[in-house]
Motif scaffolding. Structure first.
Motif, PDB file in Angstrom:
ATOM      1  N   ALA A 177     -40.546  87.099  68.716  1.00  0.00           N
ATOM      2  CA  ALA A 177     -42.051  86.142  69.171  1.00  0.00           C
ATOM      3  C   ALA A 177     -42.467  87.293  69.871  1.00  0.00           C
ATOM      4  O   ALA A 177     -42.073  87.585  70.991  1.00  0.00           O
ATOM      5  CB  ALA A 177     -41.679  85.052  69.862  1.00  0.00           C
ATOM      6  N   TRP A 178     -43.786  87.851  69.641  1.00  0.00           N
ATOM      7  CA  TRP A 178     -44.680  88.706  70.332  1.00  0.00           C
ATOM      8  C   TRP A 178     -45.803  87.871  70.523  1.00  0.00           C
ATOM      9  O   TRP A 178     -46.469  87.087  69.657  1.00  0.00           O
ATOM     10  CB  TRP A 178     -45.038  89.954  69.409  1.00  0.00           C
ATOM     11  CG  TRP A 178     -43.702  90.856  69.403  1.00  0.00           C
ATOM     12  CD1 TRP A 178     -42.561  90.669  69.752  1.00  0.00           C
ATOM     13  CD2 TRP A 178     -43.594  92.216  68.740  1.00  0.00           C
ATOM     14  NE1 TRP A 178     -41.675  91.526  69.474  1.00  0.00           N
ATOM     15  CE2 TRP A 178     -42.413  92.655  68.755  1.00  0.00           C
ATOM     16  CE3 TRP A 178     -44.617  92.966  68.218  1.00  0.00           C
ATOM     17  CZ2 TRP A 178     -42.132  93.818  68.196  1.00  0.00           C
ATOM     18  CZ3 TRP A 178     -44.232  94.153  67.664  1.00  0.00           C
ATOM     19  CH2 TRP A 178     -42.955  94.687  67.728  1.00  0.00           C
ATOM     20  N   THR A 179     -46.662  88.497  71.621  1.00  0.00           N
ATOM     21  CA  THR A 179     -47.883  87.932  71.844  1.00  0.00           C
ATOM     22  C   THR A 179     -48.714  88.984  72.727  1.00  0.00           C
ATOM     23  O   THR A 179     -47.982  89.760  73.487  1.00  0.00           O
ATOM     24  CB  THR A 179     -47.850  86.647  72.691  1.00  0.00           C
ATOM     25  OG1 THR A 179     -49.342  86.022  72.995  1.00  0.00           O
ATOM     26  CG2 THR A 179     -47.421  86.831  74.193  1.00  0.00           C
ATOM     27  N   ALA A 180     -49.956  88.913  72.650  1.00  0.00           N
ATOM     28  CA  ALA A 180     -50.947  89.889  73.401  1.00  0.00           C
ATOM     29  C   ALA A 180     -51.465  89.049  74.328  1.00  0.00           C
ATOM     30  O   ALA A 180     -52.283  88.152  74.311  1.00  0.00           O
ATOM     31  CB  ALA A 180     -51.826  90.337  72.346  1.00  0.00           C
ATOM     32  N   ILE A 181     -51.407  89.667  75.635  1.00  0.00           N
ATOM     33  CA  ILE A 181     -52.058  89.209  77.011  1.00  0.00           C
ATOM     34  C   ILE A 181     -52.935  90.383  77.633  1.00  0.00           C
ATOM     35  O   ILE A 181     -52.103  91.234  77.983  1.00  0.00           O
ATOM     36  CB  ILE A 181     -51.342  88.495  77.907  1.00  0.00           C
ATOM     37  CG1 ILE A 181     -50.420  87.295  77.151  1.00  0.00           C
ATOM     38  CG2 ILE A 181     -52.038  87.928  79.058  1.00  0.00           C
ATOM     39  CD1 ILE A 181     -49.326  86.731  78.039  1.00  0.00           C
ATOM     40  N   ASP A 209     -53.006  86.530  69.639  1.00  0.00           N
ATOM     41  CA  ASP A 209     -53.549  87.026  70.949  1.00  0.00           C
ATOM     42  C   ASP A 209     -53.725  85.627  71.972  1.00  0.00           C
ATOM     43  O   ASP A 209     -54.298  84.932  71.807  1.00  0.00           O
ATOM     44  CB  ASP A 209     -54.837  87.566  70.809  1.00  0.00           C
ATOM     45  CG  ASP A 209     -55.325  88.332  72.374  1.00  0.00           C
ATOM     46  OD1 ASP A 209     -54.910  87.841  73.342  1.00  0.00           O
ATOM     47  OD2 ASP A 209     -56.401  89.035  72.365  1.00  0.00           O
ATOM     48  N   GLY A 210     -52.777  85.650  73.049  1.00  0.00           N
ATOM     49  CA  GLY A 210     -52.791  84.462  73.908  1.00  0.00           C
ATOM     50  C   GLY A 210     -53.572  84.486  75.149  1.00  0.00           C
ATOM     51  O   GLY A 210     -53.169  83.909  76.098  1.00  0.00           O
ATOM     52  N   LEU A 216     -56.546  79.612  80.566  1.00  0.00           N
ATOM     53  CA  LEU A 216     -56.706  78.478  80.884  1.00  0.00           C
ATOM     54  C   LEU A 216     -55.585  77.647  81.374  1.00  0.00           C
ATOM     55  O   LEU A 216     -55.891  76.490  82.217  1.00  0.00           O
ATOM     56  CB  LEU A 216     -57.241  77.697  79.425  1.00  0.00           C
ATOM     57  CG  LEU A 216     -58.654  78.133  78.912  1.00  0.00           C
ATOM     58  CD1 LEU A 216     -58.795  77.516  77.357  1.00  0.00           C
ATOM     59  CD2 LEU A 216     -59.837  77.928  79.749  1.00  0.00           C
ATOM     60  N   THR A 217     -54.466  78.087  81.042  1.00  0.00           N
ATOM     61  CA  THR A 217     -53.235  77.221  81.490  1.00  0.00           C
ATOM     62  C   THR A 217     -52.852  77.888  82.937  1.00  0.00           C
ATOM     63  O   THR A 217     -52.704  76.933  83.804  1.00  0.00           O
ATOM     64  CB  THR A 217     -52.001  77.720  80.596  1.00  0.00           C
ATOM     65  OG1 THR A 217     -52.609  77.169  79.322  1.00  0.00           O
ATOM     66  CG2 THR A 217     -51.196  76.806  80.960  1.00  0.00           C
ATOM     67  N   HIS A 218     -52.608  79.048  83.070  1.00  0.00           N
ATOM     68  CA  HIS A 218     -52.290  79.287  84.363  1.00  0.00           C
ATOM     69  C   HIS A 218     -52.923  80.715  84.671  1.00  0.00           C
ATOM     70  O   HIS A 218     -52.129  81.927  84.647  1.00  0.00           O
ATOM     71  CB  HIS A 218     -50.961  79.407  84.665  1.00  0.00           C
ATOM     72  CG  HIS A 218     -49.968  79.956  83.469  1.00  0.00           C
ATOM     73  ND1 HIS A 218     -50.280  80.995  82.737  1.00  0.00           N
ATOM     74  CD2 HIS A 218     -48.920  79.277  82.691  1.00  0.00           C
ATOM     75  CE1 HIS A 218     -49.511  81.240  81.695  1.00  0.00           C
ATOM     76  NE2 HIS A 218     -48.666  79.963  81.587  1.00  0.00           N
ATOM     77  N   ALA A 219     -54.206  80.918  85.025  1.00  0.00           N
ATOM     78  CA  ALA A 219     -54.751  82.293  85.280  1.00  0.00           C
ATOM     79  C   ALA A 219     -54.125  82.903  86.456  1.00  0.00           C
ATOM     80  O   ALA A 219     -54.656  83.884  86.781  1.00  0.00           O
ATOM     81  CB  ALA A 219     -56.340  82.054  85.251  1.00  0.00           C
TER      82      ALA A 219
END
Length: 241
Positions: A177-181, A209-210, A216-219
Motif C-alpha cells: 500500500a502506497w499513498t501520496a501526502i 493521493d490522500g 480533513l482527518t488530522h491536519a
C-alpha cells in the motif's frame, strides 16, 4: 530780631477794629439744596441692606402664578394616596401548563412564556471526529518510534523514485500500500497496525493521493515526521506520450 519782635507784638485789636463788617455779605441768603432720604445713594453698605438677588420670575409674574397653581395641584394629588386593587394590578404572564406540554415540542409562537423557545426538536449532531481503535500490544506510538530507529528497510525500495499517478494506483493492496501526502509517496504497509484510526481508515488512501483526506482527518499531524522512514519517492505528473 527786631523784625520778629515787631511781628509778634502786633495789636490784633487795632487790626480787628479797622475791618468793617459787610452787611451785604451777612444779609446774602445761601441756597442750600433740599435733602431727601430716598435720593441718598452713596454706594456704602449698611447693616440692614439685603444682598440677595431678585426673585425670578417676578413675584407678580404670570409664570410664577402658573407654577404655583400647578405645584398646588400636584401637592393635592400627592397628598391623596392611590391604592390599586387586585383586579387593577397587571396579571402575570401566562405559563403553559405542564400537562399540555409535550417533551421535545416547542411552545406555540403566540405563547408569552418567559422561557426561550426551542430552536429545533432534532437531537444535537455528534461532533465529527475520528474514533480511535484499540491497538494490539506492541503497536503503540513508542513501538513505532522504536521500529523506525531499528534500521529496518520500511520503504520497500532501494532508491527514491518519481512516481506518476498511474504507478501509484497499482499499490493499493494491504501487503503493498502506497499513498501520496503533500507530494510525497509513502509505503504505508508497515504503518498499518500502528495507525490509531485502524487499518481500514488508512487503506482508504491506498493507491491514490490522500492529501485531502489527511488534512480533513488530522491536519495537525506531521506526516513527514511520522512516515519519514517509509518515503518511497515523489509524486509527479503523467509523462506525455
Amino acid at each position: 530780631m527786631s523784625y520778629l519782635r515787631s511781628w509778634f507784638s502786633l495789636d490784633t485789636s487795632s487790626s480787628a477794629s479797622n475791618v468793617e463788617p459787610n452787611d451785604s455779605y451777612l444779609n446774602q441768603s445761601l441756597s442750600v439744596p433740599e435733602f431727601h432720604e430716598e435720593d441718598e445713594d452713596d454706594g456704602s453698605d449698611t447693616a440692614g441692606e439685603d444682598d440677595s438677588p431678585p426673585a425670578f420670575p417676578a413675584i407678580n409674574s404670570a409664570q410664577r402664578a402658573a407654577s404655583s397653581s400647578s405645584s398646588s395641584d400636584s401637592s393635592r394629588r400627592l397628598s391623596i394616596p392611590k391604592i390599586l386593587t387586585d383586579s387593577a394590578l397587571m396579571p402575570p404572564p401566562p405559563v403553559p401548563s405542564l400537562a399540555t406540554r409535550q417533551p421535545g415540542v416547542p411552545p406555540p409562537q403566540s405563547s408569552s412564556s418567559l422561557l426561550a423557545p426551542m430552536t429545533t426538536i432534532k437531537p444535537p449532531k455528534r461532533p465529527s471526529r475520528r474514533d480511535k481503535v484499540a491497538l494490539a500490544p506492541g503497536f503503540g506510538p513508542l513501538d513505532w518510534g522504536n521500529l523506525k530507529a531499528s534500521g529496518q528497510n520500511l520503504r520497500g525500495v532501494d532508491a527514491l523514485m518519481r512516481i506518476p499517478p498511474s504507478v501509484l494506483k497499482l499499490h493499493n493492496k494491504k501487503e503493498d500500500a502506497w499513498t501520496a501526502i503533500n507530494g510525497k509517496v509513502y509505503n504505508i504497509t508497515p504503518y498499518l497496525p500502528f495507525h490509531p484510526g485502524g487499518e481500514k481508515e488508512l487503506m482508504r488512501v491506498a493507491g491514490r493521493d490522500g492529501t485531502k483526506l489527511f488534512s480533513l482527518t488530522h491536519a495537525w499531524v506531521n506526516a513527514d515526521f511520522m512516515l519519514d522512514a517509509c518515503l518511497v519517492g515523489f509524486l509527479v505528473s503523467e509523462p506525455s506520450s
